[in-house]
Design a protein around this motif. Structure first.
Motif, PDB file in Angstrom:
ATOM      1  N   UNK A 167      -4.606 -15.622  -5.295  1.00 56.73           N
ATOM      2  CA  UNK A 167      -3.917 -14.362  -5.083  1.00 56.73           C
ATOM      3  C   UNK A 167      -4.549 -13.366  -6.048  1.00 56.73           C
ATOM      4  N   UNK A 168      -4.948 -12.207  -5.565  1.00 56.03           N
ATOM      5  CA  UNK A 168      -5.378 -11.129  -6.455  1.00 56.03           C
ATOM      6  C   UNK A 168      -4.395  -9.994  -6.259  1.00 56.03           C
ATOM      7  N   UNK A 169      -3.614  -9.729  -7.306  1.00 55.37           N
ATOM      8  CA  UNK A 169      -2.446  -8.856  -7.207  1.00 55.37           C
ATOM      9  C   UNK A 169      -2.630  -7.595  -8.030  1.00 55.37           C
ATOM     10  N   UNK A 170      -1.799  -6.602  -7.724  1.00 51.19           N
ATOM     11  CA  UNK A 170      -1.856  -5.319  -8.429  1.00 51.19           C
ATOM     12  C   UNK A 170      -0.538  -4.601  -8.214  1.00 51.19           C
ATOM     13  N   UNK A 171      -0.212  -3.663  -9.111  1.00 49.19           N
ATOM     14  CA  UNK A 171       0.916  -2.748  -8.910  1.00 49.19           C
ATOM     15  C   UNK A 171       0.353  -1.423  -8.393  1.00 49.19           C
ATOM     16  N   UNK A 172       0.141  -1.315  -7.104  1.00 49.76           N
ATOM     17  CA  UNK A 172      -0.329  -0.072  -6.497  1.00 49.76           C
ATOM     18  C   UNK A 172       0.814   0.479  -5.661  1.00 49.76           C
TER      19      UNK A 172
ATOM     20  N   UNK B 230       0.032   1.388   5.055  1.00 50.94           N
ATOM     21  CA  UNK B 230      -1.122   0.890   5.799  1.00 50.94           C
ATOM     22  C   UNK B 230      -2.420   1.396   5.193  1.00 50.94           C
ATOM     23  N   UNK B 231      -2.467   2.681   4.840  1.00 53.08           N
ATOM     24  CA  UNK B 231      -3.656   3.239   4.188  1.00 53.08           C
ATOM     25  C   UNK B 231      -3.921   2.515   2.877  1.00 53.08           C
ATOM     26  N   UNK B 232      -2.872   2.350   2.085  1.00 56.48           N
ATOM     27  CA  UNK B 232      -3.004   1.669   0.791  1.00 56.48           C
ATOM     28  C   UNK B 232      -3.498   0.242   0.967  1.00 56.48           C
ATOM     29  N   UNK B 233      -2.929  -0.487   1.911  1.00 61.54           N
ATOM     30  CA  UNK B 233      -3.283  -1.895   2.105  1.00 61.54           C
ATOM     31  C   UNK B 233      -4.737  -2.057   2.537  1.00 61.54           C
TER      32      UNK B 233
ATOM     33  N   UNK C  51      -7.211  -0.116   1.876  1.00 66.55           N
ATOM     34  CA  UNK C  51      -8.076   0.162   0.730  1.00 66.55           C
ATOM     35  C   UNK C  51      -8.028  -0.969  -0.293  1.00 66.55           C
ATOM     36  N   UNK C  52      -6.846  -1.554  -0.497  1.00 65.89           N
ATOM     37  CA  UNK C  52      -6.747  -2.702  -1.405  1.00 65.89           C
ATOM     38  C   UNK C  52      -7.552  -3.883  -0.874  1.00 65.89           C
ATOM     39  N   UNK C  53      -7.401  -4.148   0.406  1.00 63.46           N
ATOM     40  CA  UNK C  53      -8.119  -5.285   0.987  1.00 63.46           C
ATOM     41  C   UNK C  53      -9.632  -5.108   0.875  1.00 63.46           C
ATOM     42  N   UNK C  54     -10.102  -3.857   0.947  1.00 63.63           N
ATOM     43  CA  UNK C  54     -11.545  -3.609   0.873  1.00 63.63           C
ATOM     44  C   UNK C  54     -12.123  -3.930  -0.505  1.00 63.63           C
ATOM     45  N   UNK C  55     -11.268  -4.017  -1.552  1.00 62.19           N
ATOM     46  CA  UNK C  55     -11.748  -4.392  -2.895  1.00 62.19           C
ATOM     47  C   UNK C  55     -11.249  -5.769  -3.299  1.00 62.19           C
ATOM     48  N   UNK C  56     -10.780  -6.539  -2.324  1.00 60.93           N
ATOM     49  CA  UNK C  56     -10.432  -7.931  -2.581  1.00 60.93           C
ATOM     50  C   UNK C  56      -9.027  -8.194  -3.044  1.00 60.93           C
ATOM     51  N   UNK C  57      -8.158  -7.191  -3.033  1.00 61.73           N
ATOM     52  CA  UNK C  57      -6.760  -7.391  -3.439  1.00 61.73           C
ATOM     53  C   UNK C  57      -5.961  -7.845  -2.225  1.00 61.73           C
TER      54      UNK C  57
ATOM     55  N   UNK D 153       6.007  -3.726   6.342  1.00 61.33           N
ATOM     56  CA  UNK D 153       5.228  -3.887   7.579  1.00 61.33           C
ATOM     57  C   UNK D 153       3.822  -3.316   7.414  1.00 61.33           C
ATOM     58  N   UNK D 154       3.726  -2.147   6.795  1.00 61.42           N
ATOM     59  CA  UNK D 154       2.427  -1.518   6.619  1.00 61.42           C
ATOM     60  C   UNK D 154       1.476  -2.362   5.794  1.00 61.42           C
ATOM     61  N   UNK D 155       1.984  -2.982   4.733  1.00 64.68           N
ATOM     62  CA  UNK D 155       1.147  -3.871   3.912  1.00 64.68           C
ATOM     63  C   UNK D 155       0.769  -5.141   4.674  1.00 64.68           C
ATOM     64  N   UNK D 156       1.787  -5.826   5.185  1.00 61.94           N
ATOM     65  CA  UNK D 156       1.559  -7.187   5.669  1.00 61.94           C
ATOM     66  C   UNK D 156       0.814  -7.232   6.996  1.00 61.94           C
ATOM     67  N   UNK D 157       0.903  -6.188   7.800  1.00 61.11           N
ATOM     68  CA  UNK D 157       0.095  -6.140   9.006  1.00 61.11           C
ATOM     69  C   UNK D 157      -1.388  -5.974   8.683  1.00 61.11           C
ATOM     70  N   UNK D 158      -1.677  -5.581   7.444  1.00 56.36           N
ATOM     71  CA  UNK D 158      -3.063  -5.452   6.986  1.00 56.36           C
ATOM     72  C   UNK D 158      -3.467  -6.604   6.057  1.00 56.36           C
ATOM     73  N   UNK D 159      -2.734  -7.712   6.099  1.00 52.13           N
ATOM     74  CA  UNK D 159      -3.060  -8.930   5.354  1.00 52.13           C
ATOM     75  C   UNK D 159      -2.969  -8.747   3.842  1.00 52.13           C
ATOM     76  N   UNK D 160      -2.110  -7.844   3.386  1.00 52.60           N
ATOM     77  CA  UNK D 160      -1.794  -7.724   1.963  1.00 52.60           C
ATOM     78  C   UNK D 160      -0.320  -8.084   1.804  1.00 52.60           C
ATOM     79  N   UNK D 161      -0.048  -9.127   1.060  1.00 53.86           N
ATOM     80  CA  UNK D 161       1.337  -9.574   0.889  1.00 53.86           C
ATOM     81  C   UNK D 161       2.139  -8.547   0.112  1.00 53.86           C
ATOM     82  N   UNK D 162       3.283  -8.165   0.656  1.00 54.89           N
ATOM     83  CA  UNK D 162       4.199  -7.274  -0.041  1.00 54.89           C
ATOM     84  C   UNK D 162       5.088  -8.097  -0.970  1.00 54.89           C
ATOM     85  N   UNK D 163       5.517  -7.459  -2.058  1.00 56.13           N
ATOM     86  CA  UNK D 163       6.407  -8.103  -3.018  1.00 56.13           C
ATOM     87  C   UNK D 163       7.561  -7.157  -3.296  1.00 56.13           C
ATOM     88  N   UNK D 164       8.711  -7.411  -2.712  1.00 55.76           N
ATOM     89  CA  UNK D 164       9.877  -6.556  -2.917  1.00 55.76           C
ATOM     90  C   UNK D 164      10.431  -6.807  -4.320  1.00 55.76           C
ATOM     91  N   UNK D 165      10.741  -5.728  -5.025  1.00 62.16           N
ATOM     92  CA  UNK D 165      11.204  -5.885  -6.408  1.00 62.16           C
ATOM     93  C   UNK D 165      12.256  -4.820  -6.723  1.00 62.16           C
TER      94      UNK D 165
END
Length: 539
Positions: free
Chosen positions: A76-81, A117-120, A122-128, A168-180
């Motif tokens: 997992x490569x994670x970030x607070x974005x 979706x835009x954020x996800x 871009x994150x996926x493009x740098x391996x997050x 939905x916007x994150x996870x449809x782009x293969x970036x796991x969301x983390x509700x907090x």
């Protein structure tokens, strides 16, 4: 996926439970020890890890290659974005998507989904592949020093609705969301980075307010939920914070609410845990409580000690190995799903051209910007020398980024041809600095004071400055709250007040356009500002 529970040793299984950080822009000795020696399940990035997008992409690749070389599961490569004021990546080519409260002011699920979706992408493009967002805290405490604009607002149903759109916007782009931060960090007045907070409400109130967004996120299929280092005596009577509480994590979240995804702790180096329990003991207690992933963000000595403490706790029988196995099975299952989903998605920094992305973000900004009051001062005159007072955050915190470069309101007004002089001040002004700015403002008939004043900073310099300008001003004085909207409650004699919820370029462009009459603000307050300006108010 070739990795199974049976193929991993105890040390490898425990390693998979840890998400850790390091301080460098390449895989240094610290990072290599985490991946090669401890075989951690994930890495967390901060601004300290980012120099450029190409560098960050290469760093992600190198870390994954280290894991693969050791025949380990992918990381997992994670970030607070989160967007808005919490964005660890701010390099050219990354969109400054709106934060939660700006989206709350817009109120549109479509805006929240598009931003995520835009954020996800871009994150996926740098391996997050994992974002520690969105915040589903219901911010109903104006004095909250750590959540504030990171929340969508004070209406639980709106927080739930917009939060699920982001998920939905994150996870449809293969970036796991983390509700907090479960079960809810909104109604607190203590920053858990610095100390322990408590939410004293009974279960009826928690069910009606704090738990509503999390229940909806579970139904939405959120991949992960992050815990709060906050005490909830209605659920856990021992005094343990939620992160360490079995009644909260296993009893409430797992069994009662039916969550089957990953339970991730907030960082155990935060003082609410580290000062009272210690990081190593905190890791043991969190896993006993039901956490699947333990976050230790900074210090190698603490990371090493925590991993070793968990291994020893299993060997001694304090932690049943079945407790570790259940978490590892969930971790491996999510990694498998991520791999399959990424294989089906194109790898691109954005699904639309960058110019169109910026147009989308500007449109969202216009729907977020909120005019709270105006006693005939708008639009401002474009032919009058204008003073803009711009507060700069000069020291970063975990929830405020000190941007190395910024596009200010003055810059935006100049782009529209307004003759502007901009005074850049500190967010924490001294009395001497206040007096100097008041002197510099003498003679200006048109002043725009931007505030960046979380309640914890009041009644300090910015409040004194604005109130003094209001009492002396013979022309027009417009106030733009560029972070928490609650500033107006501490200001006197303000005739025109706008809220942008963040000082990002799209919101500053929208604010400038609104000031000159080119744009009509469409946002509605996502929080009440006293009795005079209720929830959903706009002028």
């Amino acid at each position: 996926m070739k990795w199974t529970l049976q193929s991993l040793s105890l040390e490898q299984k425990v390693g998979q439970l840890f998400i850790c950080g390091f301080d460098d822009i390449e895989a240094n000795e610290h990072a290599r020890a985490l991946v090669e020696q401890h075989q951690v399940g994930g890495i967390i990035y901060f601004r300290r890890n980012v120099r450029s997008l190409s560098q960050l992409s290469a760093l992600s690749d190198s870390l994954q290659e280290l894991a693969a070389a050791g025949d380990q599961p992918p990381l997992f490569i994670a970030i607070d974005q989160e967007g808005g004021m919490v964005a660890r990546i701010d390099q050219d080519g990354v969109s400054r998507v709106p934060g939660s409260m700006a989206l709350g002011a817009s109120g549109r699920e479509e805006d929240a989904y598009i931003a995520a979706q835009i954020c996800a992408r871009e994150l996926r493009s740098v391996g997050v592949n994992m974002n520690f967002a969105p915040c589903l805290d219901v911010n109903n405490n104006p004095r909250n020093p750590v959540i504030g604009v990171r929340s969508f607002g004070e209406d639980p149903e709106a927080v739930a609705r917009l939060g699920c759109a982001v998920i939905r916007g994150y996870q449809e782009e293969a970036v796991s969301a983390t509700a907090k931060h479960f079960p809810g960090h909104g109604d607190t007045s203590v920053d858990s980075h610095l100390g322990r907070a408590s939410v004293p409400h009974d279960r009826e109130r928690l069910n009606r307010v704090e738990l509503v967004p999390f229940a909806q996120a579970i139904r939405e299929g959120v991949d992960a939920i992050m815990t709060a280092h906050v005490s909830f005596p209605a659920i856990e009577d021992s005094g343990y914070p939620a992160t360490l509480s079995r009644p909260v994590l296993t009893g409430l979240l797992r069994e009662e609410m039916g969550f089957q995804g990953l339970i991730v702790t907030d960082c155990l180096e935060m003082h609410a845990i580290s000062k009272q329990y210690g990081v190593a003991e905190g890791a043991v207690l969190a896993i006993l409580a039901g956490a699947d992933c333990v976050l230790v963000s900074h210090t190698y000595a603490e990371q090493d000690a925590a991993i070793r403490a968990v291994v020893e706790a299993v060997r001694s029988g304090r932690i049943p190995e079945s407790r570790i196995d259940a978490s590892v099975e969930r971790i491996l299952a999510l990694k498998q799903r991520q791999i399959k989903q990424r294989e089906q998605l194109p790898l691109s920094a954005s699904g639309v051209p960058q110019e169109e992305v910026q147009q989308l973000l500007y449109a969202i900004a216009g729907r977020s910007l909120t005019l709270v009051k105006d006693e005939g001062q708008l639009p401002i005159r474009k032919d009058v020398d204008t003073l803009v007072i711009w507060p700069e955050l000069r020291q970063a915190t975990q929830v405020d980024e000190a941007w190395s470069k910024s596009y200010t309101l003055g810059d935006a007004l100049k782009d529209y041809g307004v003759p502007v002089r901009e005074l850049r001040i500190s967010t924490d002004m001294t009395d001497e600095e206040v007096a100097q700015v008041v002197q510099d403002a003498d003679g200006y008939k048109q002043i725009i004071a931007v505030t960046y004043t979380a309640e914890s900073r009041l009644p300090h310099g910015q409040q004194q400055l604005v109130n003094k300008l209001a009492s002396l001003q013979r022309g027009s004085l417009v106030v733009l709250a560029s972070r928490n909207p609650y500033d107006i409650e501490f200001l006197e004699g303000i005739k025109t007040y706008l809220c942008s919820y963040e000082n990002t370029p799209p919101l500053m462009q929208a604010a400038a356009a609104a000031l000159i009459g080119k744009l009509k603000p469409k946002g509605k307050l996502p929080v009440a500002l006293g009795e005079e300006y209720p929830l959903a108010h706009s002028s």
